[in-house]
Scaffold this motif. Structure first.
Motif, short mmCIF file in Angstrom:
data_model
loop_
_atom_site.label_atom_id
_atom_site.label_comp_id
_atom_site.label_asym_id
_atom_site.label_seq_id
_atom_site.Cartn_x
_atom_site.Cartn_y
_atom_site.Cartn_z
N UNK A 190 35.97 46.97 34.87
CA UNK A 190 35.36 45.95 34.01
C UNK A 190 36.07 44.62 34.22
N UNK A 191 35.31 43.59 34.54
CA UNK A 191 35.86 42.25 34.69
C UNK A 191 35.28 41.35 33.61
N UNK A 192 36.16 40.61 32.95
CA UNK A 192 35.75 39.69 31.89
C UNK A 192 36.16 38.30 32.33
N UNK A 193 35.21 37.39 32.33
CA UNK A 193 35.48 36.05 32.83
C UNK A 193 35.01 34.99 31.86
N UNK A 194 35.84 34.01 31.65
CA UNK A 194 35.47 32.88 30.82
C UNK A 194 34.36 32.12 31.53
N UNK A 195 33.18 32.07 30.91
CA UNK A 195 32.00 31.55 31.58
C UNK A 195 32.15 30.12 32.08
N UNK A 196 32.77 29.24 31.30
CA UNK A 196 32.84 27.86 31.73
C UNK A 196 33.94 27.61 32.75
N UNK A 197 34.65 28.69 33.15
CA UNK A 197 35.64 28.54 34.21
C UNK A 197 35.13 29.14 35.50
N UNK A 198 34.04 29.88 35.42
CA UNK A 198 33.50 30.51 36.62
C UNK A 198 32.27 29.81 37.13
N UNK A 199 31.87 28.71 36.53
CA UNK A 199 30.68 28.00 36.95
C UNK A 199 30.97 26.52 37.05
N UNK A 200 30.12 25.79 37.76
CA UNK A 200 30.28 24.36 37.88
C UNK A 200 29.87 23.68 36.58
N UNK A 201 30.66 22.70 36.21
CA UNK A 201 30.35 21.91 35.03
C UNK A 201 30.54 20.45 35.38
N UNK A 202 29.91 19.56 34.60
CA UNK A 202 30.04 18.14 34.87
C UNK A 202 31.50 17.72 34.78
N UNK A 203 31.95 17.01 35.81
CA UNK A 203 33.30 16.49 35.81
C UNK A 203 34.35 17.53 36.12
N UNK A 204 33.96 18.72 36.56
CA UNK A 204 34.92 19.77 36.83
C UNK A 204 34.69 20.43 38.16
N UNK B 32 54.29 39.73 33.95
CA UNK B 32 55.18 40.78 34.46
C UNK B 32 54.91 42.11 33.79
N UNK B 33 54.22 42.11 32.64
CA UNK B 33 53.90 43.36 31.94
C UNK B 33 52.52 43.89 32.31
N UNK B 34 51.82 43.19 33.20
CA UNK B 34 50.49 43.64 33.56
C UNK B 34 49.44 43.21 32.58
N UNK B 35 49.82 42.41 31.57
CA UNK B 35 48.86 41.92 30.58
C UNK B 35 48.45 40.52 30.96
N UNK B 36 47.25 40.12 30.58
CA UNK B 36 46.72 38.84 30.99
C UNK B 36 47.09 37.75 29.99
N UNK B 37 47.49 36.61 30.49
CA UNK B 37 47.77 35.47 29.63
C UNK B 37 46.48 34.79 29.24
N UNK B 38 46.44 34.21 28.04
CA UNK B 38 45.20 33.66 27.53
C UNK B 38 44.77 32.40 28.27
N UNK B 39 45.68 31.80 29.05
CA UNK B 39 45.32 30.60 29.79
C UNK B 39 44.53 30.91 31.05
N UNK B 40 44.45 32.18 31.42
CA UNK B 40 43.74 32.56 32.64
C UNK B 40 42.24 32.65 32.40
N UNK B 41 41.47 32.64 33.47
CA UNK B 41 40.03 32.67 33.35
C UNK B 41 39.41 34.03 33.56
N UNK B 42 40.08 34.93 34.28
CA UNK B 42 39.51 36.24 34.59
C UNK B 42 40.45 37.36 34.19
N UNK B 43 39.86 38.45 33.72
CA UNK B 43 40.62 39.61 33.27
C UNK B 43 39.97 40.84 33.89
N UNK B 44 40.79 41.79 34.36
CA UNK B 44 40.23 42.96 35.05
C UNK B 44 40.86 44.23 34.49
N UNK B 45 40.01 45.17 34.10
CA UNK B 45 40.48 46.40 33.48
C UNK B 45 39.87 47.61 34.20
#
Length: 403
Positions: free
Chosen positions: A62-76, A86-99
């Motif tokens: 299962x992959x979870x991705x922040x939608x506005x980070x995986x697509x083109x947006x104006x000015x981005x 280091x613990x294998x857990x995802x930081x909230x600042x990242x855009x994609x998570x994989x389980x």
């Protein structure tokens, strides 16, 4: 006697042959390539854009991705992040998570995936949207903690909080870490791109599962996140069936509304602290208006919307046929209260013609259950815009014309 004995022998021989053929059947299937992966309930994502599912080698990826980070947006720019702490857990600042959802601890998972043993037995929910998924899947036993009970109508949830089966862990940014640990959650469902405040919880080492249903722009996409929850709690089949019913009811009514000859215009929101929060033209709500056979007055490409001055919103909405308002009002909300809050509200056509559409969150379980009832929301609006399309005497659940 000899003939009788010979017949018995022949019958026994035939039974042995038939039994042998039956016993060989599973082996033939195994040779054909039937694996543990084939026993997984198939989960297909049709409307949601925030998560994907792939079954591989007996596990579910299962992959979870922040939608506005995986697509083109104006000015981005197009950005997708894929890394781990280091613990294998995802930081909230990242855009994609994989389980990798597995049924045994000794399963080797692909690099870049966090292993989760399923079905989980205990979890915490950070939003009403997440809780609605567990409610509709009859899985409140799995939920051992929530942020609070404000505007909560579900008597089962309230009873669980009262008797201690669910704990209140506090709001975002003010979580009680001791209560979180005491609940012994296998995983915690979070909304990492809202207000944040998950640093303390991340330090516990508990796997955090982003639930981004609130970012979906299609009403059915938001409801489809019940499939994500279903995969974690072992209720994939039920999630598929529940969503199939939601989808069927929504699309059938949408098809009826698509053929209307008259499409009224509708505006949304009201003044708060000197500005008007207007949802964008590509917002979830704008999509429901469209599917209900109406046209939203804001036509931009924004999704979240923006704060506008009264004059700007009045220019857009002065002649709108309908005006939708959602708030939490202590008491009876009517046209007098709407005018008292802002005298200029009386200038709108929808105010003068008594076509304000209203939902009071203090009196309806709007955020508590509406995320998994887009079909009901749609029907409420269709009943107002095009009453001839619903059964006579229909009683709206959330929205109705303000008296």
């Amino acid at each position: 006697m000899r003939n009788l004995f010979r017949n018995i022998v022949l019958l026994l021989a035939a039974a042995v042959v038939i039994s042998g053929c039956r016993n060989k059947q599973p082996k033939a299937q195994a040779v054909a390539g039937v694996t543990a992966a084939d026993s997984l309930v198939v989960v297909k994502v049709k409307y949601a854009t925030g998560f994907t599912v792939k079954d591989s080698a007996g596990m579910r990826l299962v992959s979870i991705e922040r939608q506005d980070m995986g697509t083109h947006r104006k000015g981005g720019m197009h950005r997708t992040h894929n890394s781990h702490s280091k613990h294998g857990k995802h930081a909230e600042s990242m855009g994609s998570y994989h389980f990798a959802l597995v049924s045994a601890d000794d399963v080797q998972v692909p690099e870049g995936y966090t292993k989760v043993r399923v079905p989980i037995e205990r979890t915490l929910c950070m939003t009403a949207l997440q809780l609605s998924n567990f409610t509709v899947l009859d899985a409140l036993d799995v939920v051992r903690g929530i942020t609070g009970t404000k505007n909560m109508f579900n008597k089962d949830v309230l009873q669980r909080v009262e008797d201690g089966r669910m704990v209140k862990i506090g709001m975002e940014g003010e979580f009680d870490t001791e209560l979180v640990l005491a609940a012994h959650p296998d995983v915690i469902f979070i909304s990492p791109f809202k207000r944040g405040g998950y640093d303390a919880i991340k330090e516990t080492g508990i796997t955090l599962i982003p639930h981004l249903g609130y970012k979906e722009l299609h009403p059915l996409g938001q409801a489809e996140w019940i499939k994500l929850v279903g995969m974690f709690i072992g209720k994939e089949q039920l999630a598929n069936e529940v969503f199939s019913g939601i989808e069927k009811r929504y699309n059938e009514l949408k098809e009826k509304a698509a053929n209307v000859k008259y499409r009224p215009t509708v505006t949304s929101g009201e003044m708060h602290y000197g500005t008007w929060r207007a949802v964008g033209g590509k917002n979830y709500l704008a999509q429901i208006f469209h599917d209900a056979g109406a046209d939203y007055v804001v036509k931009d490409e924004e999704t979240a919307g923006e704060n506008l001055e009264f004059e700007k919103m009045y220019a857009l909405s002065a002649n709108a046929d309908f005006w939708r308002i959602l708030n939490s009002y202590p008491g009876t909300f009517g046209y007098d209260e709407l005018k008292a809050a802002e005298p200029r509200n009386a200038l709108f056509k929808a105010f003068r013609e008594r076509k304000v559409i209203y939902c009071n969150m203090r009196k309806t379980p709007y955020y508590e259950i509406s995320p998994v009832e887009p079909d009901v929301l749609l029907k409420d609006f269709v009943a107002i815009f095009h009453p001839e399309l619903v059964e006579e005497g229909y009683t709206p659940k959330y929205y109705k014309l303000l008296k």
